[in-house]
Scaffold this active site. Structure first.
Site: not given
Ligand code: F6R
Length: 255
Positions: A67, A136, A138, A143
């Site tokens: 992403d 959450d 995701h 989301e």
């Molecule tokens: C990032 C992504 C997100 C993160 C998730 C956890 O490329 O796709 O799904 O993996 O938000 O983020 P952290 O590791 O910062 O808690």
């Protein structure tokens, strides 16, 4: 799903990096799906160490990132282009032309998403997809409520994810509202998935992902439908798993 409960995220990173290294060493055209975020930093540190100290060669590796924020250019400090450059790409020998990250500055988002999906297909599909997980539930930036069949597209971040990610921005108002993300369907097409989670803030999401129903309300729960998923969690992230003792038992008694 294989649930691997470890004392620390660092232990998870070492095991995950070992799996990736073995794949990269034994395949002519390995294709990796990459994530950003705090959780995967130790994994990238370990891959860099393997490159420097044990000669792990990335010159034949193709990568696809999950992403990117819409509206952040590749040189914006909080863009995922910058994260990947700083945390991995500038420290190993991945060829620039084999790196793929959605373009947050594109003038034509649908065309950009379609081209991203085509590039994955042309590369032969993703062999190993690395994932973190949002509090959450995701994965990527799919989301809650995301179609479990979704492909790469624009998504609107929830307030909660914007708040979670505000820690990286000088001003919380700067966190973009939109992202381009691989879809849940895109992620499920990967041949193997390695999901990493650490900390108590991920405990509910991990419990729902592993032991809850498959539901678009917890996009990561779609991974229950995938044949080859390893979930690496530290003790706090595993703390709400009802069958934690069984997962430890399985891990300790591997056939
Ligand atoms: C990032 C992504 C997100 C993160 C998730 C956890 O490329 O796709 O799904 O993996 O938000 O983020 P952290 O590791 O910062 O808690």
């Amino acid at each position: 799903m294989e649930i691997i409960i470890l004392p620390s995220l660092r232990d998870a990173a070492v095991l995950g990096a070992r799996r990736i290294a073995s794949h990269v060493r034994s395949h002519a055209r390995p294709v990796l799906g990459l994530a950003t975020g705090s959780t995967v930093i130790p994994l990238y540190d370990e891959l860099i160490r393997l490159h420097r100290e044990e000669g792990l060669d990335f010159s034949h590796v193709t990568t696809f990132n999950l992403d990117e924020y819409v509206g952040l250019s590749a040189d914006h400090a909080q863009s995922y282009h910058a994260f990947m450059r700083d945390r991995l790409f500038s420290h190993v020998n991945i060829a620039a032309e084999r790196i793929h990250i959605p373009d947050g500055m594109t003038g034509d988002i649908p065309a950009c998403c379609e081209a991203f999906e085509s590039a994955i297909r042309e590369a032969g599909g993703i062999d190993i997809q690395i994932l973190g997980i949002g509090s959450d539930g995701h994965i990527g930036f799919n989301e809650p409520g995301s179609s479990l069949a979704s492909r790469t597209r624009i998504k609107t971040l929830t307030r909660r994810t914007r708040n979670d990610n505000a820690r990286f921005f000088a001003d919380p108002a700067e966190v973009p509202h939109h992202v381009i993300t691989m879809g849940v369907g895109t992620i499920l097409d990967a041949r193997e998935v390695l999901l990493f989670a650490a900390g108590e803030s991920k405990a509910d999401a991990i419990a729902a992902t592993v032991e809850g129903p498959v539901t678009a309300s917890v996009p990561a729960s779609a991974l229950q439908l995938h044949r080859t998923v390893k979930v690496f969690v530290d003790e706090p992230a595993a703390s709400r798993l009802e069958r934690a003792e069984y997962y430890r038992w399985v891990y300790d008694n591997k056939p």
